[in-house]
Scaffold this active site. Sequence first.
Site, PDB file in Angstrom:
ATOM      1  N   PRO A   9       0.734  -1.251   0.000  1.00 60.44           N
ATOM      2  CA  PRO A   9       0.000   0.000   0.000  1.00 60.44           C
ATOM      3  C   PRO A   9       0.768   1.308   0.000  1.00 60.44           C
ATOM      4  O   PRO A   9       0.723   2.010   0.979  1.00 60.44           O
ATOM      5  CB  PRO A   9      -0.732  -0.075   1.322  1.00 60.44           C
ATOM      6  CG  PRO A   9       0.249  -0.780   2.215  1.00 60.44           C
ATOM      7  CD  PRO A   9       1.201  -1.515   1.335  1.00 60.44           C
ATOM      8  N   GLU A  10       1.409   1.730  -1.019  1.00 61.87           N
ATOM      9  CA  GLU A  10       1.719   3.148  -1.164  1.00 61.87           C
ATOM     10  C   GLU A  10       1.313   3.482  -2.576  1.00 61.87           C
ATOM     11  O   GLU A  10       0.919   2.589  -3.324  1.00 61.87           O
ATOM     12  CB  GLU A  10       3.203   3.447  -0.886  1.00 61.87           C
ATOM     13  CG  GLU A  10       3.511   3.486   0.604  1.00 61.87           C
ATOM     14  CD  GLU A  10       4.925   3.951   0.928  1.00 61.87           C
ATOM     15  OE1 GLU A  10       5.374   4.949   0.357  1.00 61.87           O
ATOM     16  OE2 GLU A  10       5.580   3.287   1.738  1.00 61.87           O
TER      17      GLU A  10
ATOM     18  N   LYS B 284      -3.603   6.614  -1.826  1.00 58.22           N
ATOM     19  CA  LYS B 284      -3.644   5.174  -1.590  1.00 58.22           C
ATOM     20  C   LYS B 284      -5.066   4.627  -1.650  1.00 58.22           C
ATOM     21  O   LYS B 284      -5.294   3.464  -1.333  1.00 58.22           O
ATOM     22  CB  LYS B 284      -3.019   4.850  -0.225  1.00 58.22           C
ATOM     23  CG  LYS B 284      -1.614   5.405  -0.051  1.00 58.22           C
ATOM     24  CD  LYS B 284      -1.139   5.288   1.388  1.00 58.22           C
ATOM     25  CE  LYS B 284       0.099   6.151   1.614  1.00 58.22           C
ATOM     26  NZ  LYS B 284       0.465   6.216   3.048  1.00 58.22           N
TER      27      LYS B 284
ATOM     28  N   ARG C 157       7.436   5.939  13.109  1.00 61.38           N
ATOM     29  CA  ARG C 157       7.733   5.102  11.956  1.00 61.38           C
ATOM     30  C   ARG C 157       9.229   4.955  11.778  1.00 61.38           C
ATOM     31  O   ARG C 157       9.990   5.916  11.951  1.00 61.38           O
ATOM     32  CB  ARG C 157       7.133   5.712  10.670  1.00 61.38           C
ATOM     33  CG  ARG C 157       5.654   6.035  10.755  1.00 61.38           C
ATOM     34  CD  ARG C 157       4.799   4.829  11.073  1.00 61.38           C
ATOM     35  NE  ARG C 157       4.895   3.822  10.040  1.00 61.38           N
ATOM     36  CZ  ARG C 157       4.173   3.823   8.920  1.00 61.38           C
ATOM     37  NH1 ARG C 157       3.293   4.761   8.696  1.00 61.38           N
ATOM     38  NH2 ARG C 157       4.328   2.863   8.029  1.00 61.38           N
TER      39      ARG C 157
END
Length: 264
Positions: free
Chosen positions: A2-3, A58, A251
């Site tokens: 998912p990017e 996304k 992150r």
Amino acid sequence: MPELPEVEHTRRNLVRWMKGARITHMTATDARIAKPSPRALVTRLTGRVVSAIDRKGKWLRFVLDDGARVFCHLGMTGWFEPGGAEPLRFERASFDLVKKQKRSRVSYVDSRRWGRMELAQEDIPSWTRLGPDPLSDGIDLELLATKLARRKKSSIKEALMDQTVLAGVGNIQAIEALWKAKIDPRSRAGAMTVKDIRTIAKGIDWTIARTIADWAKGDEGEDNPFLVYGRKGTPCPRCKTLLRRAELGGRTTTWCTGCQALKR
DNA sequence: ATTATTGTTGGTAG
DNA sequence: TCTACCAACAATAA
């Protein structure tokens, strides 16, 4: 998966598989994913033709022939693939399709169940809230500068990952873009000059194009295709300084202390 | 057993 | 109204 680049790759697949096809049968098995409910989704989509599949950041948007829309986010572990006779492991939804008398099946698989398939009649806030998409809208330098200038405290990396600033830039693409731009991810967003912003925009374009091309090759080569992401302790491909890793805004972040300048 | 993971949202505080 | 911060969500792979 998912990017922006992976979602765009997924969109292109879905257009080939589903656009113009009628959904003759479908399943949705997870109430966490299918909104407002699996039953509502199945009832509303069965018998409809898929007229368009769009992407912003996304997010994916399926538009049906009667105007219904389905907003789909892949979360961390969602993906679509051609389905077989047997349900796949972690399959959460499936579509039986027919187009020009040819039948096919597409499955949505998502082990971690952070994905979404949300039925709506209008665009939902998660979609309308998104900032410009670097690939389909291009990066407006003025607008980006304005938005970054408001970030008094946050780092440039966290700001780039804010989906209202730019839609589709995630952890990996931010890491790669900032490496390309030779800017330390910990730099304050508000400290970026016009020149920095132009360089960052180029870095984003570069990493997105590169990652999409990788996906298009279809290697499925399981080793890390990125230059910096996930490569802590290995030499920087540009200056050979050993790459460093730290946490930024929760992150994991990898960067080169040798050639990425810190600006505060 | 422990640790890390490509993301978003909702609550809280300022 | 906006920014900043954090926990929660869940399941796998190394």
